[in-house]
Scaffold this motif. Structure first.
Motif, PDB file in Angstrom:
ATOM      1  N   SER A   1       0.759  -1.258  -0.048  1.00 33.56           N
ATOM      2  CA  SER A   1      -0.011   0.021  -0.026  1.00 33.56           C
ATOM      3  C   SER A   1       0.789   1.207  -0.041  1.00 33.56           C
ATOM      4  O   SER A   1       0.408   2.319  -0.231  1.00 33.56           O
ATOM      5  N   GLY A   2       2.116   1.164   0.323  1.00 35.14           N
ATOM      6  CA  GLY A   2       3.225   2.226  -0.048  1.00 35.14           C
ATOM      7  C   GLY A   2       3.673   2.806   1.199  1.00 35.14           C
ATOM      8  O   GLY A   2       4.163   3.727   1.362  1.00 35.14           O
ATOM      9  N   ARG A   3       3.296   2.049   2.425  1.00 40.75           N
ATOM     10  CA  ARG A   3       3.831   2.493   3.812  1.00 40.75           C
ATOM     11  C   ARG A   3       4.963   1.797   4.065  1.00 40.75           C
ATOM     12  O   ARG A   3       5.546   0.701   3.424  1.00 40.75           O
ATOM     13  N   VAL A   4       5.789   2.531   4.860  1.00 40.26           N
ATOM     14  CA  VAL A   4       7.275   2.069   5.262  1.00 40.26           C
ATOM     15  C   VAL A   4       7.346   1.214   6.392  1.00 40.26           C
ATOM     16  O   VAL A   4       6.562   1.617   7.411  1.00 40.26           O
ATOM     17  N   LEU A   5       8.081   0.138   6.539  1.00 38.74           N
ATOM     18  CA  LEU A   5       8.307  -0.777   7.829  1.00 38.74           C
ATOM     19  C   LEU A   5       9.532  -0.013   8.593  1.00 38.74           C
ATOM     20  O   LEU A   5      10.484   0.382   7.941  1.00 38.74           O
ATOM     21  N   LEU A   6       9.285   0.377   9.833  1.00 41.43           N
ATOM     22  CA  LEU A   6      10.429   0.724  10.839  1.00 41.43           C
ATOM     23  C   LEU A   6      10.516  -0.358  11.772  1.00 41.43           C
ATOM     24  O   LEU A   6       9.402  -1.142  12.339  1.00 41.43           O
TER      25      LEU A   6
ATOM     26  N   ASP B   1      -3.769   3.673   8.338  1.00 38.66           N
ATOM     27  CA  ASP B   1      -2.907   4.185   9.370  1.00 38.66           C
ATOM     28  C   ASP B   1      -1.820   3.300   9.489  1.00 38.66           C
ATOM     29  O   ASP B   1      -1.400   2.429   9.174  1.00 38.66           O
ATOM     30  N   THR B   2      -1.206   3.709  10.811  1.00 43.79           N
ATOM     31  CA  THR B   2      -0.015   2.642  11.337  1.00 43.79           C
ATOM     32  C   THR B   2      -0.703   1.324  11.610  1.00 43.79           C
ATOM     33  O   THR B   2      -1.571   1.279  12.177  1.00 43.79           O
ATOM     34  N   TRP B   3       0.335   0.248  11.441  1.00 43.16           N
ATOM     35  CA  TRP B   3      -0.119  -0.928  11.833  1.00 43.16           C
ATOM     36  C   TRP B   3       1.180  -1.293  12.651  1.00 43.16           C
ATOM     37  O   TRP B   3       2.296  -1.358  12.410  1.00 43.16           O
ATOM     38  N   ARG B   4       0.908  -2.204  13.751  1.00 41.12           N
ATOM     39  CA  ARG B   4       2.127  -2.466  14.430  1.00 41.12           C
ATOM     40  C   ARG B   4       1.980  -4.135  14.809  1.00 41.12           C
ATOM     41  O   ARG B   4       0.838  -4.772  14.780  1.00 41.12           O
TER      42      ARG B   4
ATOM     43  N   TYR C   1      12.106  -7.983  17.370  1.00 40.15           N
ATOM     44  CA  TYR C   1      11.921  -6.549  17.312  1.00 40.15           C
ATOM     45  C   TYR C   1      10.381  -6.371  16.761  1.00 40.15           C
ATOM     46  O   TYR C   1       9.850  -7.284  16.136  1.00 40.15           O
ATOM     47  N   GLY C   2       9.908  -5.086  16.991  1.00 37.93           N
ATOM     48  CA  GLY C   2       8.629  -4.927  16.600  1.00 37.93           C
ATOM     49  C   GLY C   2       8.525  -4.411  15.211  1.00 37.93           C
ATOM     50  O   GLY C   2       9.680  -3.986  14.789  1.00 37.93           O
ATOM     51  N   ARG C   3       7.621  -4.546  14.657  1.00 39.54           N
ATOM     52  CA  ARG C   3       7.498  -4.038  13.190  1.00 39.54           C
ATOM     53  C   ARG C   3       6.327  -2.988  13.337  1.00 39.54           C
ATOM     54  O   ARG C   3       5.250  -3.082  13.586  1.00 39.54           O
ATOM     55  N   LEU C   4       6.687  -1.762  12.797  1.00 33.95           N
ATOM     56  CA  LEU C   4       5.609  -0.531  12.705  1.00 33.95           C
ATOM     57  C   LEU C   4       5.690  -0.453  11.210  1.00 33.95           C
ATOM     58  O   LEU C   4       6.715   0.042  10.569  1.00 33.95           O
TER      59      LEU C   4
END
Length: 161
Positions: free
Chosen positions: A28-33, A157-160, A113-116
Motif C-alpha cells: 500500500s506504500g507504507r514503510v516498515l520501521l 494508518d499505522t500498523w504494529r 523486534y517490533g514491526r511498525l
C-alpha cells in the motif's frame, strides 16, 4: 565527534561500507520501521565478509523483521567521518516487501523486534535523523514510485506487529 553527509551519488571507489539499511515499503506504500524498546530504525546492519550490499539488506530484513524483499533500488549513502578519520559509508536502499513471515528472534541478538508499518511522512520524526533523515525519506518516496507504489495515496494508518 562524527559528521554526516547525505548524497544520492554513486558510491565512490575505496570508501568502506559499514552499514546497509532499507526503506522497505508494503504493497500500500507504507514503510516498515523496526521498533526496539521504543526506538525506531530501518531494517539493516553491517556487511559480513564477502557480502554485497543487496545480500546484507535481504539477510538483515529476514533476520530482524522477518520480511522478504522483491525489488531493491539504490538511494544513496551517508558519508560518516569520525574524529578526522577516514570516512565510511552507510548505504540506503528502497525496497518492496515481498512477504511478511511469522515473528521470531533475531539470530544475532536473540531479541524479537517490533514491526511498525507507517506512512512515509511519519518516518522522519520517528527515526529522528534530522535534515539528513528528511532527505533520505524524500529519496525513498521517489524510489517508491519507481517500484510501482504511491506513498502519497496511503489512506491506511499505522500498523504494529
Amino acid at each position: 565527534m562524527a559528521t554526516f553527509r547525505w548524497t544520492t551519488d554513486p558510491l565512490p571507489e575505496g570508501i568502506t561500507v559499514r552499514q546497509v539499511y532499507g526503506f522497505c515499503f508494503d504493497a500500500s506504500g507504507r514503510v516498515l520501521l523496526r521498533e526496539d524498546e521504543g526506538r525506531y530504525g530501518l531494517p539493516g546492519r553491517k556487511p559480513e565478509a564477502g557480502e554485497d550490499a543487496r545480500a546484507v539488506l535481504e539477510r538483515e530484513c529476514l533476520e530482524e523483521s522477518q520480511i522478504t524483499l522483491d525489488s531493491l533500488l539504490y538511494l544513496g549513502y551517508q558519508e560518516v567521518t569520525e574524529d578526522g578519520r577516514q570516512p565510511f559509508a552507510q548505504l540506503r536502499y528502497a525496497a518492496r516487501i515481498g512477504d511478511f513471515l511469522p515473528r521470531q528472534p533475531d539470530p544475532d541478538t536473540g531479541r524479537t523486534y517490533g514491526r511498525l508499518i507507517t506512512p512515509i511522512n511519519k518516518a522522519p520524526a520517528l527515526l529522528d535523523w534530522g535534515i539528513d533523515g528528511l532527505l533520505q525519506s524524500a529519496a525513498a518516496v521517489h524510489a517508491a514510485y519507481r517500484l510501482g507504489l504511491d506513498p502519497a495515496a496511503v489512506r491506511e494508518d499505522t500498523w504494529r506487529n
